[in-house]
Write a protein that holds these residues in place. Structure first.
Motif, mmCIF file in Angstrom:
data_model
loop_
_atom_site.group_PDB
_atom_site.id
_atom_site.type_symbol
_atom_site.label_atom_id
_atom_site.label_comp_id
_atom_site.label_asym_id
_atom_site.label_seq_id
_atom_site.Cartn_x
_atom_site.Cartn_y
_atom_site.Cartn_z
ATOM 1 N N GLY A 1 0.839 -1.208 0.000
ATOM 2 C CA GLY A 1 0.000 0.000 0.000
ATOM 3 C C GLY A 1 0.865 1.245 0.000
ATOM 4 N N HIS B 1 2.194 1.937 -3.442
ATOM 5 C CA HIS B 1 1.117 2.525 -4.241
ATOM 6 C C HIS B 1 0.956 3.998 -3.874
ATOM 7 N N ASN C 1 3.998 5.882 -5.340
ATOM 8 C CA ASN C 1 4.061 5.903 -6.800
ATOM 9 C C ASN C 1 3.191 7.003 -7.394
ATOM 10 N N ASN C 2 1.998 7.174 -6.840
ATOM 11 C CA ASN C 2 1.084 8.160 -7.416
ATOM 12 C C ASN C 2 1.619 9.587 -7.317
ATOM 13 N N LEU D 1 4.603 10.563 -6.963
ATOM 14 C CA LEU D 1 5.842 10.661 -7.739
ATOM 15 C C LEU D 1 5.505 10.830 -9.225
ATOM 16 N N THR D 2 4.531 10.039 -9.704
ATOM 17 C CA THR D 2 4.110 10.144 -11.103
ATOM 18 C C THR D 2 3.510 11.523 -11.381
ATOM 19 N N ILE D 3 2.688 12.010 -10.432
ATOM 20 C CA ILE D 3 2.030 13.311 -10.650
ATOM 21 C C ILE D 3 3.074 14.435 -10.670
ATOM 22 N N ALA E 1 6.359 14.247 -11.237
ATOM 23 C CA ALA E 1 7.222 14.139 -12.425
ATOM 24 C C ALA E 1 6.455 14.559 -13.678
ATOM 25 N N LEU F 1 -3.928 14.831 -14.701
ATOM 26 C CA LEU F 1 -2.620 14.897 -15.374
ATOM 27 C C LEU F 1 -2.674 14.216 -16.744
ATOM 28 N N PHE G 1 5.803 6.232 -13.513
ATOM 29 C CA PHE G 1 6.165 6.396 -14.928
ATOM 30 C C PHE G 1 6.192 7.884 -15.262
#
Lengths: 311, 120
Positions: free
Chosen positions: A84, A87, A90-91, A93-95, A97, B19, B103
């Motif tokens: 968890g 997860h 990750n979110n 970090l993705t947003i 970046a 996004l 990603f």
């Protein structure tokens, strides 16, 4: 033996007895004085001193083993919630970046209007907010995993529970487990924050698994309630709508290495470690459960009143 | 690649939806916060591209794959996940491209454009 000598020996003998009594009640620091005479009483006193030094050594070993066990249990608890947490990291970090790439593209295209500038500011705010979100989670994992000092301090119960939810929220949300809190504000106990948090994480993890075993993807509900029992005692109830336990299982749950989870899923140490931690805080844990209906764990802890500090 | 490309994006995190909508602003995008709402959209009209998360409250994003293939023949399916190893082999083969979390939007955009180009 003269009358004087007998009196003298009786005093020394009583001193030896006093030391033995102190040892019985847990004071292992006291040593029996040895006289110049080096007689049988001194031999006995020396034997007691060796025994008490040996006990001190064993006690230190036991305390170190207990603290390693608690630390291992803490890392196991963290392992239980790690997917968890990945997860949850990750979110953001993705947003973050993703918006950085959009900011770069906007800058490369050139800012042509005030509207472009305000859009860029909005993107930057999103980056900032998501980095903050990651920072909160990572800082808390570090705080939680660090071997804590054996310091007890006044703690706001609500704050300890909310901190344990930083690590649990994503786990519960992904499994459709709703959490309801009925917490009396301002309730305090005295203790070690990371250890008590470990107890809440263990109980919430068990509740999560019990709900999943009973209802799968449909999820269920956990209710956390705190209440005052007296001027010196408080209770926290953690109830779930999970699979529950029969009487036989219930009678074994605090035994080390007892688990109902699949091999490799649970260490069987969570509840016995939690039990140890709560006892160390001068409290206790009880459990009521009904197979197919759900389980309620109740933690009883000493209540700390802010004015206690002035007593 | 234009507004004619119909894309459905499914993720339980509203900011990811925002996004990706921005990233694919040249497409005609629709979004859903869970598999159940995504399924309704898939039943209502065909899509060219599905981009979905796996772990969401309620049904997994993987449950959308067969429905999407049935309702939108030729649909390109992109699955975002941090746990590719846990995906059963038969499902692994049904996906056009796996996007490993975390990603970058540039890599996702590149994958989608390449797949659309290859499909022509």
């Amino acid at each position: 033996m003269t009358e004087d000598k007998l009196q003298f020996d009786r005093a020394r003998f009583e001193a030896v007895l006093d030391s033995l009594e102190s040892m019985v009640v847990g004071d292992l620091e006291r040593e029996v004085a040895i006289s110049e005479s080096r007689d049988e009483l001194d031999a006995l006193a020396h034997g007691i001193n060796v025994l008490s030094s040996e006990l001190r050594y064993r006690l230190r070993e036991l305390q170190a083993a207990q603290s390693s066990l608690i630390q291992a249990g803490k890392l196991a608890a963290l392992g239980e919630v790690s997917s968890g947490l990945a997860h949850e990291l990750n979110n953001p970090l993705t947003i973050a970046a993703g918006y950085i790439q959009h900011i770069r593209a906007s800058l490369e295209a050139g800012l042509r209007s005030a509207e472009d500038c305000s859009l860029l500011t909005a993107y930057l705010q999103k980056v900032e907010r998501n980095l903050d979100r990651m920072n909160t989670i990572i800082r808390h994992i570090m705080e939680f995993a660090r071997e804590s000092k054996p310091v007890k301090q006044p703690l706001l119960l609500q704050q300890v529970i909310e901190k344990s939810l930083i690590l649990m929220n994503e786990q519960l949300r992904l499994r459709n487990v709703r959490i309801e809190m009925t917490l009396q504000s301002g309730l305090m106990t005295k203790g070690n924050e990371a250890k008590l948090e470990q107890v809440f994480i263990n109980l919430l993890t068990n509740a999560r698994d019990a709900i999943q075993s009973a209802h799968g993807e449909a999820g269920g509900q956990i209710h956390v309630r705190s209440k005052v029992l007296s001027r010196t005692e408080l209770a926290i109830e953690i109830s779930d709508t999970g699979i529950g336990m029969d009487g036989e299982t219930l009678s074994k749950i605090f035994q080390p290495f007892f688990t109902t989870k699949a091999p490799g899923r649970g260490t069987g140490l969570g509840l016995s470690i939690s039990h140890g931690i709560v006892q160390e805080h001068g409290g206790s844990i009880s459990c009521e459960s009904e197979a197919g209906r759900g389980t309620t764990f109740t933690l009883y802890l000493p209540r700390h009143l802010p004015e206690d500090a002035n007593l | 690649m234009s507004l004619n490309t119909r894309m459905l994006i499914v993720d339980d995190e509203p900011e990811i939806l925002e996004l990706l909508t921005l990233t694919f602003r040249g497409f005609s995008t629709e979004t859903a916060l869970d598999s159940e709402s995504a399924l309704e959209l898939l039943r209502a009209r065909p899509f060219d591209v599905l981009v979905t998360d796996v772990r969401m409250p309620g049904a997994s994003g993987l449950s959308l794959i067969d429905h999407a293939r049935a309702s939108s023949p030729g649909i390109l399916i992109f699955v975002m996940t941090g746990h590719y190893q846990e995906v059963p082999r038969d499902i692994q083969d049904k996906v056009s491209r796996w996007i490993l979390k975390p990603f970058t939007v540039a890599s996702l955009r590149k994958s989608v454009y390449e797949a659309l180009e290859a499909r022509k």
